[in-house]
Motif scaffolding. Structure first.
Motif, PDB file in Angstrom:
ATOM      1  N   GLU A  38       0.805  -1.216   0.000  1.00  0.00           N
ATOM      2  CA  GLU A  38       0.000   0.000   0.000  1.00  0.00           C
ATOM      3  C   GLU A  38       0.838   1.267   0.000  1.00  0.00           C
ATOM      4  O   GLU A  38       0.292   2.353  -0.191  1.00  0.00           O
ATOM      5  CB  GLU A  38      -0.931  -0.004   1.215  1.00  0.00           C
ATOM      6  N   SER A  39       2.143   1.155   0.236  1.00  0.00           N
ATOM      7  CA  SER A  39       2.996   2.343   0.276  1.00  0.00           C
ATOM      8  C   SER A  39       4.436   1.943  -0.024  1.00  0.00           C
ATOM      9  O   SER A  39       4.817   0.771   0.140  1.00  0.00           O
ATOM     10  CB  SER A  39       2.927   3.009   1.656  1.00  0.00           C
ATOM     11  N   PRO A  40       5.273   2.912  -0.440  1.00  0.00           N
ATOM     12  CA  PRO A  40       6.697   2.623  -0.639  1.00  0.00           C
ATOM     13  C   PRO A  40       7.376   2.166   0.648  1.00  0.00           C
ATOM     14  O   PRO A  40       8.305   1.345   0.613  1.00  0.00           O
ATOM     15  CB  PRO A  40       7.259   3.968  -1.119  1.00  0.00           C
ATOM     16  N   GLU A  41       6.928   2.698   1.799  1.00  0.00           N
ATOM     17  CA  GLU A  41       7.519   2.312   3.082  1.00  0.00           C
ATOM     18  C   GLU A  41       7.274   0.835   3.372  1.00  0.00           C
ATOM     19  O   GLU A  41       8.173   0.106   3.815  1.00  0.00           O
ATOM     20  CB  GLU A  41       6.958   3.170   4.213  1.00  0.00           C
ATOM     21  N   GLN A  42       6.048   0.377   3.119  1.00  0.00           N
ATOM     22  CA  GLN A  42       5.748  -1.047   3.309  1.00  0.00           C
ATOM     23  C   GLN A  42       6.590  -1.903   2.373  1.00  0.00           C
ATOM     24  O   GLN A  42       7.085  -2.966   2.764  1.00  0.00           O
ATOM     25  CB  GLN A  42       4.261  -1.309   3.043  1.00  0.00           C
ATOM     26  N   ARG A  43       6.755  -1.455   1.140  1.00  0.00           N
ATOM     27  CA  ARG A  43       7.551  -2.213   0.171  1.00  0.00           C
ATOM     28  C   ARG A  43       9.004  -2.298   0.618  1.00  0.00           C
ATOM     29  O   ARG A  43       9.648  -3.345   0.495  1.00  0.00           O
ATOM     30  CB  ARG A  43       7.444  -1.565  -1.214  1.00  0.00           C
ATOM     31  N   GLN A  44       9.527  -1.205   1.150  1.00  0.00           N
ATOM     32  CA  GLN A  44      10.907  -1.205   1.640  1.00  0.00           C
ATOM     33  C   GLN A  44      11.083  -2.204   2.778  1.00  0.00           C
ATOM     34  O   GLN A  44      12.026  -3.006   2.778  1.00  0.00           O
ATOM     35  CB  GLN A  44      11.292   0.196   2.121  1.00  0.00           C
ATOM     36  N   ARG A  45      10.166  -2.172   3.755  1.00  0.00           N
ATOM     37  CA  ARG A  45      10.270  -3.098   4.894  1.00  0.00           C
ATOM     38  C   ARG A  45      10.133  -4.551   4.431  1.00  0.00           C
ATOM     39  O   ARG A  45      10.842  -5.442   4.914  1.00  0.00           O
ATOM     40  CB  ARG A  45       9.212  -2.756   5.940  1.00  0.00           C
ATOM     41  N   ALA A  46       9.225  -4.766   3.490  1.00  0.00           N
ATOM     42  CA  ALA A  46       9.026  -6.125   2.982  1.00  0.00           C
ATOM     43  C   ALA A  46      10.270  -6.619   2.260  1.00  0.00           C
ATOM     44  O   ALA A  46      10.636  -7.796   2.369  1.00  0.00           O
ATOM     45  CB  ALA A  46       7.830  -6.153   2.035  1.00  0.00           C
ATOM     46  N   CYS A  47      10.932  -5.731   1.533  1.00  0.00           N
ATOM     47  CA  CYS A  47      12.143  -6.109   0.805  1.00  0.00           C
ATOM     48  C   CYS A  47      13.196  -6.651   1.773  1.00  0.00           C
ATOM     49  O   CYS A  47      13.806  -7.703   1.529  1.00  0.00           O
ATOM     50  CB  CYS A  47      12.677  -4.913   0.032  1.00  0.00           C
ATOM     51  N   VAL A  48      13.409  -5.946   2.868  1.00  0.00           N
ATOM     52  CA  VAL A  48      14.391  -6.393   3.863  1.00  0.00           C
ATOM     53  C   VAL A  48      13.966  -7.715   4.476  1.00  0.00           C
ATOM     54  O   VAL A  48      14.784  -8.626   4.665  1.00  0.00           O
ATOM     55  CB  VAL A  48      14.580  -5.307   4.954  1.00  0.00           C
ATOM     56  N   TRP A  49      12.669  -7.844   4.759  1.00  0.00           N
ATOM     57  CA  TRP A  49      12.156  -9.089   5.344  1.00  0.00           C
ATOM     58  C   TRP A  49      12.378 -10.282   4.415  1.00  0.00           C
ATOM     59  O   TRP A  49      12.810 -11.358   4.841  1.00  0.00           O
ATOM     60  CB  TRP A  49      10.676  -8.931   5.644  1.00  0.00           C
ATOM     61  N   VAL A  50      12.104 -10.080   3.117  1.00  0.00           N
ATOM     62  CA  VAL A  50      12.272 -11.170   2.153  1.00  0.00           C
ATOM     63  C   VAL A  50      13.741 -11.569   2.051  1.00  0.00           C
ATOM     64  O   VAL A  50      14.073 -12.759   2.036  1.00  0.00           O
ATOM     65  CB  VAL A  50      11.728 -10.767   0.768  1.00  0.00           C
ATOM     66  N   LEU A  51      14.614 -10.583   2.005  1.00  0.00           N
ATOM     67  CA  LEU A  51      16.041 -10.868   1.840  1.00  0.00           C
ATOM     68  C   LEU A  51      16.632 -11.567   3.057  1.00  0.00           C
ATOM     69  O   LEU A  51      17.478 -12.460   2.928  1.00  0.00           O
ATOM     70  CB  LEU A  51      16.808  -9.572   1.568  1.00  0.00           C
ATOM     71  N   MET A  52      16.182 -11.193   4.255  1.00  0.00           N
ATOM     72  CA  MET A  52      16.858 -11.642   5.466  1.00  0.00           C
ATOM     73  C   MET A  52      16.122 -12.719   6.254  1.00  0.00           C
ATOM     74  O   MET A  52      16.755 -13.532   6.935  1.00  0.00           O
ATOM     75  CB  MET A  52      17.119 -10.439   6.380  1.00  0.00           C
ATOM     76  N   GLU A  53      14.790 -12.749   6.204  1.00  0.00           N
ATOM     77  CA  GLU A  53      14.054 -13.593   7.144  1.00  0.00           C
ATOM     78  C   GLU A  53      13.074 -14.566   6.521  1.00  0.00           C
ATOM     79  O   GLU A  53      12.695 -15.553   7.164  1.00  0.00           O
ATOM     80  CB  GLU A  53      13.280 -12.699   8.141  1.00  0.00           C
TER      81      GLU A  53
END
Length: 213
Positions: A38-53
């Protein structure tokens, strides 16, 4: 949040009034993750989550690489907090920085934004990227300029700095699509246009416009 399947390429699209922020992650020319936010901020957080966790890139993002991503992300977030507002990295710039680091591991991060304002637009300008059998992503834009800007953004992901794409390519979306397809080889990139059928409430291909591959 869960890993999602790539979007199919449908001849009919249901109108939507939302703005979506997509994150697409590929490895070895295959889509391994695709989700809407829903927002660029959510996409940014999700990107880190996908890469790391998430485990989506298990075996590719090793513990050492995970530490590097965490340090890079923490550094960018710290800059956001300490720099003046006009000099802070945006969420999309943070994802771009992560994408640059991931290229060394044959991991590609892509972002796309689809905005629809003031009701359903009459025409949708689409980019259909087929990475392989059953691996198709459809991106839809409300005007040709937005589609061209998205193609430029995708192409520039493959270069260390801006200014490497010839002006004759930047000004021609057909050539841009061909360039993106070449950079994503063996993927194919198709440009299509769809017109709203107000009676049925769906988008149908505009047969008066030749489709570009």
């Amino acid at each position: 949040m869960t890993e999602s399947s790539p979007q199919g390429n449908s001849d009919e699209l249901t109108p939507s009034l939302l703005t979506t922020y997509d994150l697409i992650i590929c490895h070895e020319n295959r889509i391994v993750f695709h989700e809407h936010y829903e927002s660029p901020e959510q996409r940014q957080r999700a990107c880190v989550w996908v890469l790391m966790e998430s485990g989506v890139l298990a075996g590719i993002v090793t513990s050492d690489r995970s530490v590097w991503i965490m340090e890079l992300h923490s550094s960018l977030i710290e800059q956001q907090q300490t720099r003046p507002p006009g000099d802070r990295a945006t969420p999309d710039e943070i994802v771009d920085a992560l994408a640059e680091a991931c290229r060394e591991w044959d991991v590609q991060l892509y972002m796309s934004t689809t905005a629809k304002k003031g009701g359903a637009p009459r025409t949708l300008y689409s980019v259909i990227t087929e990475y392989g059998p059953g691996q198709t992503v459809a991106e839809h834009f409300t005007d040709r300029e937005s589609r061209t800007a998205s193609l430029i953004e995708r192409a520039e992901h493959f270069f260390a700095s801006p200014g490497n794409i010839p002006a004759v390519v930047l000004s021609d979306e057909q050539r841009l699509a061909a360039l993106v397809a070449t950079l994503l080889m063996p993927a194919t990139v198709t440009l299509t246009e769809s017109v709203l059928d107000e009676t049925e409430g769906v988008y149908r291909p505009d047969n008066s416009v030749p489709q570009v591959r």
